[in-house]
Enzyme design. Structure first.
Site: not given
Length: 304
Positions: A179, A229, A299
């Protein structure tokens, strides 16, 4: 940053016909969380060529700027952004294909790209079924699911560097990780991406894509305003499971609530502020560290 400077910038960009400019635009209208204060200047270029013209005028005036895609995976403060927000949206959506190589601009929907490619009988993006956001954001974050990610199919990206330079960067130079990419560290902005896909059985590819879409629909709060998320998985653990085990499903701060459908999603129940979301994220981090010794990293990109 005076009103006269902002008005002058607006007039100059519009005189070049290099896109649309609005002043004091509420950013909650441009994020999937539906929160965020105003941008002093909100600039939507009509093309990469227009962006080069507009950015030159912005840099001439030494104004701070920030690029925004489809508004997922970002949390913009309630005070907004005291500078120029460049919206790389629906105008930057050119699509070009030569065999297994596909080049698309940053504003292209990742879900739309996955759907089109699968229908053409090309494999590699089935994992993106149901992932919100743009191609540019997906490259920036190295979006992924189902044990794969963007780095496995990307060949190169056309990037706007903080210096104002525009250049193609090869996959191996982008520093992809879980990520993450070097664009996050260097504040580079992806304007276009080239992908290499594999030929396969069209029916099987579409079936895998639909299966992934259905899984997300069944397990994630896709109808509620959210950013996707919130936390990176603290491998080998899963963020959602950690938060669920803390008993936080349904827990809320103001208008921000931990989704009862998937604990790694924070939803806006209608009147959430960025402060509500920041507070809720902070409480989750503190509890996870205190109860399980787990450090939770987001994130989400914080802006403003």
């Amino acid at each position: 940053m005076t009103e006269s400077v902002l008005n002058e910038l607006k007039s100059v960009i519009e005189s070049h016909q290099a896109g649309r400019v609005r002043l004091n635009e509420p950013l909650k209208n441009h994020t999937t969380w539906k929160v965020g204060g105003p941008a002093k200047v909100f600039y939507e270029p009509s093309s990469v060529k227009d962006l080069k013209i507009g950015l030159e005028e912005i840099r001439k005036r030494s104004l701070p700027w920030f690029a925004l895609g489809k508004g997922s995976n970002v949390l913009i403060s309630d005070q907004g952004i005291d500078g120029v927000v460049i919206k790389l949206g629906d105008n930057l959506t050119e699509f070009h294909q030569e065999g297994d190589l596909v080049t698309v601009e940053a504003g292209y929907s990742l879900i739309k790209l996955a759907t089109i490619i699968s229908k053409k009988g090309y494999s590699g993006l089935e994992f993106a079924g149901g992932i919100p956001g743009s191609v540019g954001g997906a490259v920036f974050m190295n979006a992924g699911a189902h044990q794969t990610d963007i780095s496995n199919i990307l060949t190169k990206a056309y990037v706007l560097m903080p210096s104002g330079e525009f250049r193609w960067i090869e996959n191996e130079e982008l520093g992809f990780g879980y990520r993450t990419s070097i664009l996050q560290k260097n504040q580079g902005i992806c304007l276009a991406a080239q992908f290499r896909f594999k030929r396969g059985d069209s029916a099987e590819i579409r079936e895998r894509l639909q299966k992934n879409k259905a899984y997300r629909k069944d397990t994630q709060p896709w109808k509620d305003p959210c950013c996707g998320s919130v936390f990176r998985n603290p491998l080998p653990l899963h963020a959602g499971k950690v938060i669920e085990d803390l008993g936080l499903k349904g827990y809320s701060v103001g208008g921000a609530k931990v989704s009862e459908k998937h604990a790694n999603f924070i939803v806006n129940t209608g009147e959430a502020t960025a402060k509500d979301i920041v507070t809720l994220i902070s409480e989750i981090k503190q509890l996870a560290l205190r109860e399980y010794g787990v450090s939770m990293e987001t994130e989400v990109e914080y802006i403003g």
